[in-house]
Design an enzyme around this catalytic site. Structure first.
Site, short mmCIF file in Angstrom:
data_model
loop_
_atom_site.label_atom_id
_atom_site.label_comp_id
_atom_site.label_asym_id
_atom_site.label_seq_id
_atom_site.Cartn_x
_atom_site.Cartn_y
_atom_site.Cartn_z
CG HIS A 1 155.61 35.09 19.70
ND1 HIS A 1 155.00 35.85 20.50
CD2 HIS A 1 155.90 35.79 18.30
CE1 HIS A 1 154.65 37.02 19.75
NE2 HIS A 1 155.15 36.79 18.47
CG ASP B 1 156.19 32.64 16.23
OD1 ASP B 1 157.03 32.42 17.38
OD2 ASP B 1 156.29 33.60 15.77
CG ASP C 1 153.65 33.22 12.53
OD1 ASP C 1 154.05 33.66 13.25
OD2 ASP C 1 154.06 33.10 11.37
CG HIS D 1 150.91 33.57 17.53
ND1 HIS D 1 151.83 33.98 18.37
CD2 HIS D 1 151.14 33.73 16.28
CE1 HIS D 1 152.65 34.71 17.29
NE2 HIS D 1 152.50 34.55 16.04
#
Length: 394
Positions: free
Chosen positions: A129, A60, A20, A22
């Protein structure tokens, strides 16, 4: 697990695990636009520092399926700097059919390509995502894979139907000395489909380890915990996990406050509310101050239960903290407890199920099956008129 013995014979597989990242989150924010990239660069540098054999990303990597050009360029520059410009040869081998588990048209891991000099391989799956999308089912991770920067695996096609579907997962068999590891990957799948699929999967005796996200993507209590990655070392049938804290993450402090429980806060004096909240915010800012390091404006979130008080305007409150925190416009988030004011005679007493049915039959002339909240509303407010069945068109 047996006591860990240090390995001098090159049999220990060292994996830097992160998830993650991001990349690109808040990229248009003047203050926080580079946060995700700073942390991703730290993750890659930690892999080099701890002499990891490869980096394993748990999904992600990007915050969006279609990240901006700027996000893609920054990501590729970081990977190129830490993973390609390396004078240390890869110390492990992939001994399985690479074409069956990797998602590129060349069918080999990137460090076996003679046209590239890869010293620190990256293996990654996609997350919720950055899942594949569109007619061709592609995402930004496919771009990195096509550029030979990452080894993308765990991509399955379950079809577009509502059924559970089936997924064939092929492992990547990795060997380092006498240590053999099967690396299975499964990218993001809708929870309902995944749950149905796993109901038929046998097996027990597994352990779950998850380092958590490397960047805060919401100002919530869970995200206020320290961020870290971990180094997973595997030797034979032994393994150990070492947590490594991330130092580049922007400081974040979170607290929940119920105004009715705070000393010095007066119900009819609005100024006392703001004075008390100011004190709380200043204390949170002080907690994020670290001596001897380059200061980063902290993220601060105060969840305020204002039950019984007038509404607070968060934007007006945060204006004075511009230049002191990274999120001056949303320091405060307001909530109200589930309690309600109960004035004498304004609400009906609590009734048992039998009492409600009795009222429905004896007082309202309807059957128990039609008992609804309308009965209680009518008892509390006799001036309300209840429409007969069908009067509203239903």
């Amino acid at each position: 697990m047996k006591q860990w013995a240090e390995d001098e014979g090159g049999n220990t597989l060292r994996i830097l695990v992160a998830t993650d990242c991001h990349l690109g989150y808040l990229e248009k924010d003047e203050i926080c636009r580079l946060d995700t990239f700073d942390t991703f660069e730290e993750i890659c540098s930690l892999a080099v520092l701890h002499k990891a054999d490869f980096i394993l990303l748990g999904g992600d990597l990007f915050h969006d399926n279609n990240p901006s050009h700027s996000t893609l360029v920054k990501c590729m520059e970081i990977i190129r700097r830490y993973c390609l410009q390396h004078d240390r040869p890869v110390q492990f081998q992939v001994v399985s059919d690479e074409a069956s588990c990797l998602h590129n048209r060349f069918g080999v891991v990137n460090f076996e390509d003679p046209n590239f000099k890869v010293g620190l391989p990256v293996f990654t799956i996609h997350g919720s995502h950055d899942s594949p999308a569109g007619v061709d089912g592609l995402s930004a991770v496919d771009i990195l894979s096509a550029c030979n920067l990452v080894n993308y695996f765990g991509k399955v096609d379950l079809g577009s139907g509502s059924g559970a579907g089936q997924a064939s997962v092929f492992p990547i068999f990795i060997r380092k000395g006498a240590t053999l590891v099967a690396l299975y990957g499964l990218g993001n799948i809708q929870d309902a489909k995944l749950s149905s699929m796993f109901q038929e999967v046998p097996g027990k005796g597994f352990q779950i380890i998850q380092p958590g996200s490397s960047v805060a993507t919401s100002l919530s209590k869970a995200e206020a915990k320290p961020k870290h990655v971990f180094l997973l070392e595997i030797k034979g049938r032994q393994y150990r996990q070492t947590n490594i804290p991330l130092k580049s993450v922007r400081p974040f402090e979170y607290v929940e406050v119920a105004l009715k429980d705070q000393e010095g806060v007066e119900l009819n004096r609005e100024a006392s509310v703001y004075e008390h909240l100011d004190k709380i915010v200043r204390n949170l800012i002080d907690k994020t101050t670290v001596s001897g390091s380059e200061p980063k404006l902290p993220l601060v979130r105060v969840k305020v239960d204002y039950y019984g008080f007038s509404t607070i305007i968060p934007q007006r409150f945060g204006h004075k903290y511009i230049g002191k925190v990274a999120n001056p416009n949303d320091i405060l988030v307001l909530s109200r407890s589930t309690q309600r004011h109960r004035k004498q005679g304004s609400m009906c007493p609590e009734l048992t199920a039998d009492q409600i049915q009795h009222l429905a039959v004896q007082k309202c002339g309807i059957t128990p099956e039609l008992v609804t909240v309308k009965i209680l509303l009518q008892k509390a407010h006799p001036d309300l008129q209840l429409l007969p069945s069908g009067a509203d068109g239903n």
